[in-house]
Design an enzyme around this catalytic site. Structure first.
Site, PDB file in Angstrom:
ATOM      1  N   ASP A  83       0.971  -0.994   0.338  1.00  0.00           N
ATOM      2  CA  ASP A  83       0.217   0.279  -0.172  1.00  0.00           C
ATOM      3  C   ASP A  83       0.738   1.190  -0.261  1.00  0.00           C
ATOM      4  O   ASP A  83       1.580   1.245   0.590  1.00  0.00           O
ATOM      5  CB  ASP A  83      -1.313  -0.257   1.295  1.00  0.00           C
ATOM      6  CG  ASP A  83      -2.618  -0.608   1.108  1.00  0.00           C
ATOM      7  OD1 ASP A  83      -2.715  -0.328   0.232  1.00  0.00           O
ATOM      8  OD2 ASP A  83      -3.230  -0.543   1.665  1.00  0.00           O
ATOM      9  N   GLU A 182     -14.184  -2.433  -0.981  1.00  0.00           N
ATOM     10  CA  GLU A 182     -14.291  -3.189   0.325  1.00  0.00           C
ATOM     11  C   GLU A 182     -15.676  -1.939   0.552  1.00  0.00           C
ATOM     12  O   GLU A 182     -16.076  -0.794   0.116  1.00  0.00           O
ATOM     13  CB  GLU A 182     -13.826  -1.722   0.567  1.00  0.00           C
ATOM     14  CG  GLU A 182     -13.200  -1.573   2.519  1.00  0.00           C
ATOM     15  CD  GLU A 182     -12.223  -1.324   3.018  1.00  0.00           C
ATOM     16  OE1 GLU A 182     -11.061  -1.115   2.205  1.00  0.00           O
ATOM     17  OE2 GLU A 182     -12.063  -1.702   4.510  1.00  0.00           O
TER      18      GLU A 182
HETATM   19  O1  KIV Z   1      -4.825  -2.166   4.589  1.00  0.00           O
HETATM   20  C1  KIV Z   1      -5.500  -2.831   4.106  1.00  0.00           C
HETATM   21  O2  KIV Z   1      -4.985  -3.745   4.196  1.00  0.00           O
HETATM   22  C2  KIV Z   1      -5.966  -3.355   2.847  1.00  0.00           C
HETATM   23  C3  KIV Z   1      -7.214  -4.177   2.536  1.00  0.00           C
HETATM   24  C4  KIV Z   1      -7.977  -3.979   3.759  1.00  0.00           C
HETATM   25  C5  KIV Z   1      -7.526  -4.032   1.770  1.00  0.00           C
HETATM   26  O3  KIV Z   1      -6.684  -1.904   1.891  1.00  0.00           O
END
Ligand code: KIV
Length: 276
Positions: A83, A182
């Protein structure tokens, strides 16, 4: 060989559901790899489940790189997606490119994920054009927690649902290789999944998505509060509590350690030591 974004896309084409899950550390990443999950997300959810914060907003790019590198180095086969955290890609396209480049260079991940709808499509396009695969993420986007007014299902009304569909199509056109949906209604996720050729990975979005993603700590029963979209497949909270309580009790009662848990000198050295 690592699973690639093309392998993940082929799974949609062949109707094979994609089981994705988060990881933040080496031991669990290895266990997940052993269980054959094709995609591990080093999610900024680590801010909540690993760092104990209330939201993901305090997570930094350095945090993501630290955990991303650990997970990528601990595994050989799953696709690793990391991310981009809060405000590391929304100030400018240049900022986003710099953040994505750092993640790829410093972790060894195979892709980045970022949150947002049509407004992030130009950013997605530039990152993809630079050779970095991007997973998109729409619906309940946790980095916008305050703007959304909390953990709320998104796309319940027709206009909001159409907006989500439009965002998904725009992000696909921008080059995203897959998209997380989500906390959106089942029918909305189904229609988005049918209209897109890239895989949809749902969390709280129902059974019709091409894949599912869950937070590891929810799956293991380790989260303090279990969200509606999660299912515990184990009760590690009780297991860990039981194990640590037994350890504490055995230390207190001097039942642990026994002779087999340590090494001693031979009898003659013992005798000599006792003379010292
Ligand atoms: O940060 C995360 O773990 C996520 C998932 C829940 C999709 O974005």
């Amino acid at each position: 060989m690592r699973i690639s974004i093309l392998d993940i896309q082929r799974m949609k084409a062949s109707g094979q559901p994609i089981a994705a899950i988060t990881a933040y550390d080496a031991p669990t990443a290895r266990l997940i790899e052993g269980a054959d999950a094709p995609l591990i997300l080093v999610g900024d959810s680590l801010g909540m489940v690993f760092q104990g914060q209330d939201t993901t907003i305090g997570v930094t790019l350095d945090d993501m790189i630290y955990h991303g590198r650990i997970v990528a180095h601990a595994t050989q086969r799953p696709l690793i997606v990391v991310d981009l955290p809060f405000m590391s890609y929304k100030i400018s396209v240049e900022q986003a490119l710099t953040a994505a480049a750092r993640v790829m260079r410093e972790t060894g991940a195979g892709a980045v994920k970022l949150e947002g709808g049509t407004e992030v499509a130009p950013t997605v396009q530039r990152i993809v054009e630079s050779g970095i695969p991007v997973m998109a993420h729409i619906g309940l986007i946790p980095q916008s927690f305050h703007q959304l007014g909390g953990w709320r299902i998104q796309g319940r009304k027709i206009d909001a649902a159409k907006q989500l569909l439009n965002a998904a199509l725009t992000l696909e056109a921008a080059g995203a290789f897959a998209i997380v949906l989500e906390s959106i209604p089942i029918t909305v996720a189904k229609i988005i999944t049918q209209k897109l050729s890239i895989p949809t990975i749902g969390i709280g979005a129902g059974i019709h998505c091409d894949g599912q993603i869950q937070v590891l700590h929810d799956v293991l029963g380790l989260s303090p509060r279990q969200p509606k979209h999660a299912k515990s497949f184990a009760d590690l909270k009780s297991a860990i509590h039981g194990a640590v309580a037994a350890y504490v009790e055995e230390v207190a009662s001097r039942a642990f350690p026994t002779a087999e848990h340590a090494t001693d000198v031979d009898e003659q050295t013992q005798a000599e030591l006792n003379e010292v």
